[in-house]
Write an enzyme that holds these catalytic residues in place. Structure first.
Site, PDB file in Angstrom:
ATOM      1  N   SER A  85      29.834  39.570  40.404  1.00 48.65           N
ATOM      2  CA  SER A  85      30.027  40.408  39.224  1.00 48.65           C
ATOM      3  C   SER A  85      28.868  40.225  38.248  1.00 48.65           C
ATOM      4  O   SER A  85      27.718  40.488  38.594  1.00 48.65           O
ATOM      5  CB  SER A  85      31.385  40.103  38.587  1.00 48.65           C
ATOM      6  OG  SER A  85      31.656  40.993  37.521  1.00 48.65           O
ATOM      7  N   HIS A 186      35.775  46.408  37.069  1.00 45.77           N
ATOM      8  CA  HIS A 186      35.465  46.899  38.426  1.00 45.77           C
ATOM      9  C   HIS A 186      36.522  47.881  38.936  1.00 45.77           C
ATOM     10  O   HIS A 186      36.866  47.888  40.117  1.00 45.77           O
ATOM     11  CB  HIS A 186      35.299  45.718  39.399  1.00 45.77           C
ATOM     12  CG  HIS A 186      34.229  44.771  38.957  1.00 45.77           C
ATOM     13  ND1 HIS A 186      32.901  45.115  38.910  1.00 45.77           N
ATOM     14  CD2 HIS A 186      34.302  43.490  38.511  1.00 45.77           C
ATOM     15  CE1 HIS A 186      32.201  44.087  38.476  1.00 45.77           C
ATOM     16  NE2 HIS A 186      33.020  43.099  38.212  1.00 45.77           N
TER      17      HIS A 186
END
Length: 300
Positions: A85, A186
């Protein structure tokens, strides 16, 4: 073969930077980057509370700065690099595609944009550990598998109402753990942040990576700086496929993994998914010598 990995949001803990500031030059590096991030990085990494560093606008720049400062202190060049991430921005810098200044400028915008997007709808994330037909259950409840981390761990993201229904009707033999995050990262709920990050990235010209970098999107090695930047932008609202990154590591013959500060999460996943791979997590400066020794043996 050596891979260096950078952790994502949630790895930070109160005071985790305190012992590192005793290393010559470490505090000065953070001070310079604090100007770019518009945050007192050393302060947040030493005296801030758990709630203060949980704030997305704080956590993301703090994690990238900590990982990069630890990498510079480590002084080792890997065969492969990857980041989970927000850690992918640290990885892009290590790979030579972004400068530290470019990465922190983009992270400042990314963090603020994601924090703002999280306020639009009441959303959250829940970790699913183990279980049967997990992806089918997540889809049934209208959720997104935001992080597919491998080793029996998937993180579902969506509205709080969807997550409540999911908790009431979980996959068989699964353990659910709600995550203390500001929103459903996300997932489609972060689309407004994608647009903001794209605008911020318009003036950034990345270089092509000089160290092989694995993408969160599909675990593939990214050869082009332009492609990497587009992946970093799109990643905000798309699932993180850390499982595929680890599959590529295995296929490439990785023998050693070093997880940058604040290490532990990714090394833990690797212990379960990458059998036989030596892992070293940088948590305190005492871990540096072990990491350097492991790197030297892996690179021989």
């Amino acid at each position: 073969m050596l891979v260096i990995v950078a952790p994502g949001q949630g790895a930070q803990t109160p005071g985790f930077l305190s012992p590192w500031l005793e290393i010559p030059g470490f505090r000065d590096r953070l001070s310079a980057w604090s100007e770019i991030a518009d945050l007192d990085l050393a302060g947040f990494g030493t005296t801030a509370t758990a709630d203060e560093i949980r704030d997305t606008a704080v956590a993301q720049p703090l994690l990238v700065a900590a990982a990069l400062a630890a990498y510079e202190t480590l002084g080792v060049t890997p065969d492969l690099v990857a980041g989970h991430s927000v850690g992918e921005f640290s990885a892009a810098t290590i790979a030579g595609a972004l400068t530290a200044e470019q990465a922190l400028t983009l992270i400042r915008e990314r963090a603020q944009a994601m924090a703002e997007a999280a306020t639009a709808t009441a959303t959250g994330m829940t970790a699913v550990l183990g279980g049967v037909d997990v992806l089918e259950s997540i889809e049934k409840h209208g959720l997104t598998p935001a992080n597919i981390n491998g080793a029996g761990q998937i993180v579902a993201g969506g509205t709080l109402a969807q997550l409540e229904a999911f908790t009431a009707d979980p996959p068989q033999r699964a353990r659910l753990r709600p995550l203390s995050v500001a929103g459903a990262f996300h997932t489609e709920h972060m689309e407004p942040a994608v647009a903001q990050l794209r605008a911020a990235a318009a003036g950034v010209t990345p270089a092509d990576p000089v160290v092989k970098l694995l993408s969160n999107a599909d675990g593939a090695s990214v050869e082009s700086g332009a492609d990497l930047l587009e992946r970093l932008i799109a990643q905000v609202s798309r699932p993180v496929r850390w499982d595929l990154c680890m599959e590529t590591m295995a296929a490439q013959g990785v023998t050693t993994m070093i997880e940058l500060l604040p290490g532990g999460t990714l090394a833990g996943l690797a212990k379960r998914a990458l059998t036989g791979v030596r892992t070293v997590a940088l948590k305190t400066p005492e871990d540096l010598e072990t990491a350097r020794t492991a790197a030297k043996e892996a690179l021989q």
